[in-house]
Write an enzyme that holds these catalytic residues in place. Sequence first.
Site, PDB file in Angstrom:
ATOM      1  N   SER A   1      23.712  25.491 -18.075  1.00 43.16           N
ATOM      2  CA  SER A   1      23.692  24.063 -17.808  1.00 43.16           C
ATOM      3  C   SER A   1      24.809  23.631 -16.865  1.00 43.16           C
ATOM      4  O   SER A   1      24.829  24.038 -15.718  1.00 43.16           O
ATOM      5  CB  SER A   1      23.744  23.298 -19.130  1.00 43.16           C
ATOM      6  OG  SER A   1      23.216  22.019 -18.966  1.00 43.16           O
TER       7      SER A   1
ATOM      8  N   ASP B   1      12.668  21.554 -22.104  1.00 39.44           N
ATOM      9  CA  ASP B   1      14.028  21.041 -21.913  1.00 39.44           C
ATOM     10  C   ASP B   1      13.967  19.584 -21.473  1.00 39.44           C
ATOM     11  O   ASP B   1      13.435  19.269 -20.411  1.00 39.44           O
ATOM     12  CB  ASP B   1      14.742  21.886 -20.857  1.00 39.44           C
ATOM     13  CG  ASP B   1      16.233  21.588 -20.778  1.00 39.44           C
ATOM     14  OD1 ASP B   1      16.664  20.526 -21.254  1.00 39.44           O
ATOM     15  OD2 ASP B   1      16.972  22.431 -20.220  1.00 39.44           O
TER      16      ASP B   1
ATOM     17  N   HIS C   1      16.556  22.858 -24.281  1.00 40.77           N
ATOM     18  CA  HIS C   1      17.742  23.073 -23.461  1.00 40.77           C
ATOM     19  C   HIS C   1      18.574  24.247 -23.972  1.00 40.77           C
ATOM     20  O   HIS C   1      19.145  24.999 -23.192  1.00 40.77           O
ATOM     21  CB  HIS C   1      18.581  21.795 -23.457  1.00 40.77           C
ATOM     22  CG  HIS C   1      19.701  21.807 -22.469  1.00 40.77           C
ATOM     23  ND1 HIS C   1      19.497  21.962 -21.111  1.00 40.77           N
ATOM     24  CD2 HIS C   1      21.047  21.694 -22.631  1.00 40.77           C
ATOM     25  CE1 HIS C   1      20.661  21.933 -20.478  1.00 40.77           C
ATOM     26  NE2 HIS C   1      21.613  21.780 -21.378  1.00 40.77           N
TER      27      HIS C   1
END
Length: 629
Positions: A484, A572, A604
């Site tokens: 991320s 996600d 996610h």
Amino acid sequence: FACLAWSHSETRLLYVAEKSRPKPRPPCPWDVPGAAGMLEEDEDEEVGADGAVRQGERFVYHEDWGEALSTRSVPVLCALDLEGSSISVLEGVPGHLSPGQVRRGCRGPGEAAGPAWGCGMSPAVAQALWSPGDRGVVFVGWWHEPFRLGLTACSNRRWGADPLPPTELLSAEHSAACSPRLSPDGQRLLYLEGALGGPHRQCLRLHMVSRAPGVPGRAHPVPPAAFAGLYADTLPLRCWAADSRRAVLGTPQRSRTVSPGDGAGGHLRAPACSLSPGLPEGCWELLTLQWDLLVATCSAPHRPPSLVVAELPPVGRELPLDWVPVEDAPIVPGVTWKTLTVRPPCSWQSPTACGEREALLLSPTDSRAPHPLVVCPHGGPHAVFDARWRPGMAALCRLGFAVLLVNYRGSLGFGQASISSLLSRVGEQDVADTQVSSAASGCCWWGAADGVLMAGAPRAQLAVEQALRSEPLDPHRLALLAGSHGAFIALHLLAREPERYQACALRSPVSNLPALLGTSDIPDWRYTSLGLPYSFERVPHTEDVATMLLRSPIVHAARVRTPVLLCVGARDRRVSPTQALELYRVLRARGVPVRLLWYPAGGHALTGAEMEADVFRNCARWLLRHLGH
């Protein structure tokens, strides 16, 4: 949104449920195809007497609470009466509030806790409870007007502590309050409170509302100078001592997570002592405090969690505690670790934001040095790599890799000034803190305003360069492993020094900031992270999109030469998997070795035993293949 709380009389059970919706009416043989779509909006009908949805209502959009909460939309407080064998929905909750509790850990909007990068999950902790004498309920309510924003790992949302009945706001009106905990004598209510907006996670304040005679109605501690602040966004379900004068909680302090105890007295002074001082384990987490018996876990990067207990002594004699192991975990052979002190440059901030940072280095204990190094900047960005057990990192060490866990300015545990310093500097400060260019006399980083390279000469010893200078590591075998926002940093590093890293494995990467405005559950963060103002009415301007694009790694993707593995979840809600798909296409068109793993059921965090195992297995193979180890 979850809660399970017994009344003091143990005759009623409080819980949070999702308000049920009418079920679609089964199609009839004589229905005209497409007839429902032909109705005008003003012709939409209400729910029928049979509880079924009438034509025109079936496809109405219902908001939810975003990543990891996509099945939660309209929570309600319910009470199960065991004596009367009845269930009732509690009335009186204001229409603009959603009551309940969010299960959140130390992940941030840009971080997912995969098997190799995770920082652990806090247990679900109720945020609704019975008031003294079972006369009402105290609950946390989230504002959902004018629309819902993602809640997971966002302690800056507007929420407050309210009692029922009658409804009365206990916390400050324009604040983010959470985690109410009632003292055993029922006279004091403890909760956490933070600021609205700004960093998605930040330093919180500990507040107390008291009804005890001679005690101020409201109080909050003033931290001592050596205390870096409170960062845990939930208090333990049982955190009060039996005397109702002390409370125990855990919080990151630099790269350790400790359990501080709060001082005695009606004013509930700031954390007066750490209950885990000087102990070798790096992460202490309180599970519960009941009848003055502390139950906790302690772990370290080379040691899985052990279960320990201790008796909380009387006031003023808290230290030393005699921790007794209940279930002891042995040290994993072949893994050692240390803390590296990192000194970032102070050219952008005041001295309060430029203090020392820490990185954790895990190394194999074999004699095959120098070892290849895997660099891991954490996600969030407001998260922290504390010195806890992470099985994926230990497994990489057993495979022969050294692993560097980087905390940059903006990480939790180093003070609020450090957290705030990252706003408007994402893609610059976090990247520079991870690695300074090897050309120490003239390193470069991407500028924010004009998209050109800006020359600089930081003299500080930052994470990667410091590790390479001080440890037996191979500078020619470097890799990046991140998720991320950590992947966002990694992509910037790949573009900055195309020949520096030999492999890269990324999970749920952020690569195109403006593209997230319409696809992420936290569009506000896309503005705030770059120092741009946000309101619910905000629409992007040309200047906003340009600023976001200039900070996006996708703009510099043509410079990337390193083989890249991408792992994404199709579900996600925080960072759309199309971010990785766009990057995959760009790299493949330029002949860069790239592989994309697409997990249909993944969110996610890419959680779940089978999914986590597959992600780790593929990442480990990718590193072994391209580092020639």
